[in-house]
Design a protein around this motif. Structure first.
Motif, mmCIF file in Angstrom:
data_model
loop_
_atom_site.group_PDB
_atom_site.id
_atom_site.type_symbol
_atom_site.label_atom_id
_atom_site.label_comp_id
_atom_site.label_asym_id
_atom_site.label_seq_id
_atom_site.Cartn_x
_atom_site.Cartn_y
_atom_site.Cartn_z
ATOM 1 N N TYR A 141 34.936 44.064 37.283
ATOM 2 C CA TYR A 141 35.963 43.461 36.431
ATOM 3 C C TYR A 141 37.068 44.451 36.074
ATOM 4 C CZ TYR A 141 38.163 41.994 32.061
ATOM 5 O OH TYR A 141 39.078 41.707 31.087
ATOM 6 N N THR A 142 36.683 45.630 35.600
ATOM 7 C CA THR A 142 37.704 46.579 35.143
ATOM 8 C C THR A 142 38.521 47.135 36.306
ATOM 9 O OG1 THR A 142 38.073 48.400 33.573
ATOM 10 C CG2 THR A 142 36.329 48.717 35.213
ATOM 11 N N LEU A 143 37.916 47.276 37.493
ATOM 12 C CA LEU A 143 38.683 47.707 38.664
ATOM 13 C C LEU A 143 39.720 46.645 39.038
ATOM 14 C CD1 LEU A 143 35.938 49.325 40.938
ATOM 15 C CD2 LEU A 143 37.757 50.500 39.660
ATOM 16 N N ALA A 144 39.336 45.383 38.917
ATOM 17 C CA ALA A 144 40.283 44.302 39.206
ATOM 18 C C ALA A 144 41.441 44.304 38.214
ATOM 19 C CB ALA A 144 39.564 42.955 39.176
ATOM 20 N N CYS A 145 41.135 44.565 36.944
ATOM 21 C CA CYS A 145 42.182 44.584 35.915
ATOM 22 C C CYS A 145 43.115 45.785 36.074
ATOM 23 C CB CYS A 145 41.549 44.605 34.526
ATOM 24 S SG CYS A 145 40.771 43.044 34.061
ATOM 25 N N ARG A 146 42.638 46.848 36.690
ATOM 26 C CA ARG A 146 43.470 48.031 36.898
ATOM 27 C C ARG A 146 44.216 47.997 38.228
ATOM 28 N NH1 ARG A 146 39.060 52.642 34.990
ATOM 29 N NH2 ARG A 146 39.065 52.099 32.758
ATOM 30 N N SER A 147 43.938 46.979 39.030
ATOM 31 C CA SER A 147 44.581 46.846 40.338
ATOM 32 C C SER A 147 45.929 46.138 40.179
ATOM 33 C CB SER A 147 43.667 46.050 41.268
ATOM 34 O OG SER A 147 43.684 44.683 40.907
ATOM 35 N N PRO A 148 46.697 46.023 41.266
ATOM 36 C CA PRO A 148 47.964 45.278 41.207
ATOM 37 C C PRO A 148 47.802 43.823 40.770
ATOM 38 C CG PRO A 148 47.886 46.634 43.177
ATOM 39 C CD PRO A 148 46.535 46.730 42.551
#
Length: 413
Positions: A141-148
């Motif tokens: 989840y947090t990697l997705a939120c930090r992605s473009p």
């Protein structure tokens, strides 16, 4: 003196009560503050009299007084002397929830966590998979939120929903239906609490530190926190349902339980969209309630569609050491006769009691293996207390209750 001390079943049950009560209290506090601030944020209005840097204001009335609230999108020019932080409601909700999971699902993995008909593993493997899924869920989840993807919040929400559907299906393949629902809620709650602990509060502390140092805070920290806070707002209602779902076996103990769990998330979105639109003074989109009802009716239909899962003979044969101990202890034959006579008309794959469509909490008490597996619950519900049968509708005799107590306590000595 030792005879006056409660046995482990009583201690565990009161520990469960304490953790559950703390969890409920802190969850009410967290959800209340979360809903309030989302409603406040959506209701803010511009005004010519606002001080420099203020984003909007809101007038409210409550408790016989009026409140004038102003929001600074980045930060005020100077830090006020008194600043209230809203964080411990979230932290204690997660900690008490995890404690409750340890007590119920890890402490009684054989009964509540593992479905040996789908995944016959050692308790520690199932527990490791449970804990690992919480960490993995937050990481993805947090990697997705930090992605473009963060630049397109709608697309991000859709992709996260797809991930939740995949999780719902995956949990249904390895855990009991009850545990599958609980874990889907636990991952969502972990994401929500971690948002507060690892993103929202740290970002706010950066802003406070900049103010104290005389620097102008960067607006990006507030924007990031706002995105995570919005996610928390839309996830709250599904989490509440999933955490209470153990009372509804028609939801968790049916063929399409993972689809039901997925639709519950959509219901949470439609309900929150109505209230968020209303608080933002953008009207009342009543169509959301029509969609919510349609989703609920789909869930009702799914709960009875397809074959109902039945206990597998192999699963019953793979009884835990504790169940074997109860099955071989004194009074088991007499207790089995009493339970089948007083309890199995409701706790059956096809309940015979009028008005009961499915066994309460999905607990079946039709065979010796099932009775031995649920020894602790029978002891607490029908032996030490008179909770079951409800209102003693099947006329369980005091002597039968004493027999249940003697059976359980002789097995655990």
């Amino acid at each position: 003196m030792l005879e006056l001390l409660p046995n482990s079943a009583i201690i565990w049950d009161w520990a469960s009560f304490a953790a559950r009560w703390l969890h409920v209290i802190t969850a009410i506090a967290w959800i209340g503050s979360s809903f309030y601030f989302i409603a406040l944020d959506l209701g803010l209005r511009k005004a010519a009299s606002l001080p420099e840097g203020a984003h909007g204001e809101e007038w409210q009335v409550h408790g016989g007084g009026f409140y004038h609230i102003q929001k600074y999108l980045v930060a005020p020019a100077a830090l006020p002397e008194h600043l209230t932080w809203f964080k411990w409601e979230s932290y204690w909700t997660w900690m008490s929830g995890f404690a409750l999971m340890c007590i119920l699902y890890y402490g009684h993995a054989d009964l509540y966590l593992i479905d040996r008909a789908v995944w016959d593993v050692e308790n520690w493997i199932a527990i490791a998979a449970s804990i690992g899924s919480l960490a993995l869920g937050w990481t993805v989840y947090t990697l997705a939120c930090r992605s473009p993807l963060a630049k397109n919040p709608t697309l991000l929400m859709v992709l996260l929903y797809v991930a939740l559907v995949a999780l719902a299906w995956g949990f249904a393949q390895i855990f009991t239906g009850r545990a599958a629902f609980l874990h889907l809620g636990a991952i969502t709650a972990t994401i929500m609490s971690a948002n507060v602990f690892m993103v929202i509060i740290p970002n706010q502390k950066i802003v406070v530190a900049d103010l104290k140092a005389g620097r102008t805070p960067d607006a990006k920290y507030g924007a990031i926190a706002k995105l995570r806070s919005t996610h928390n707002n839309y996830l709250t209602l599904p989490v509440l349902f999933l955490m209470l779902s153990n009372h509804y076996p028609l939801a968790f103990a049916t063929e399409y339980n993972w689809i039901i769990a997925s639709l519950v998330f959509l219901m949470g979105v439609t309900i929150r969209h109505f209230f968020n639109s209303m608080h933002a003074r953008k009207g009342q989109p009543w169509w959301t309630w029509g969609l919510t009802v349609a989703l609920f009716l789909a869930i009702v239909w799914l709960s009875t569609a397809g074959p109902r899962p039945q206990p597998e003979e192999a699963a019953e044969a793979a009884t835990s050491p504790a169940a074997v101990q109860f099955a071989s202890s004194e009074h088991f034959e007499e207790v089995t006769y009493a339970v089948m006579g007083r309890c199995s008309m409701c706790h059956a794959a096809e309940p015979a009691w009028e008005g009961i469509a499915t066994a309460p909490k999905g607990v079946l008490l039709e065979t010796e293996a099932q009775i031995a597996a649920h020894a602790r619950e029978i002891y607490l519900q029908a032996g030490l207390s008179h909770a079951m049968p409800p209102a003693n509708v099947s006329y369980m005799e005091p002597a039968e209750r004493q027999l249940v107590v003697a059976w359980y306590e002789s097995a655990v000595q």
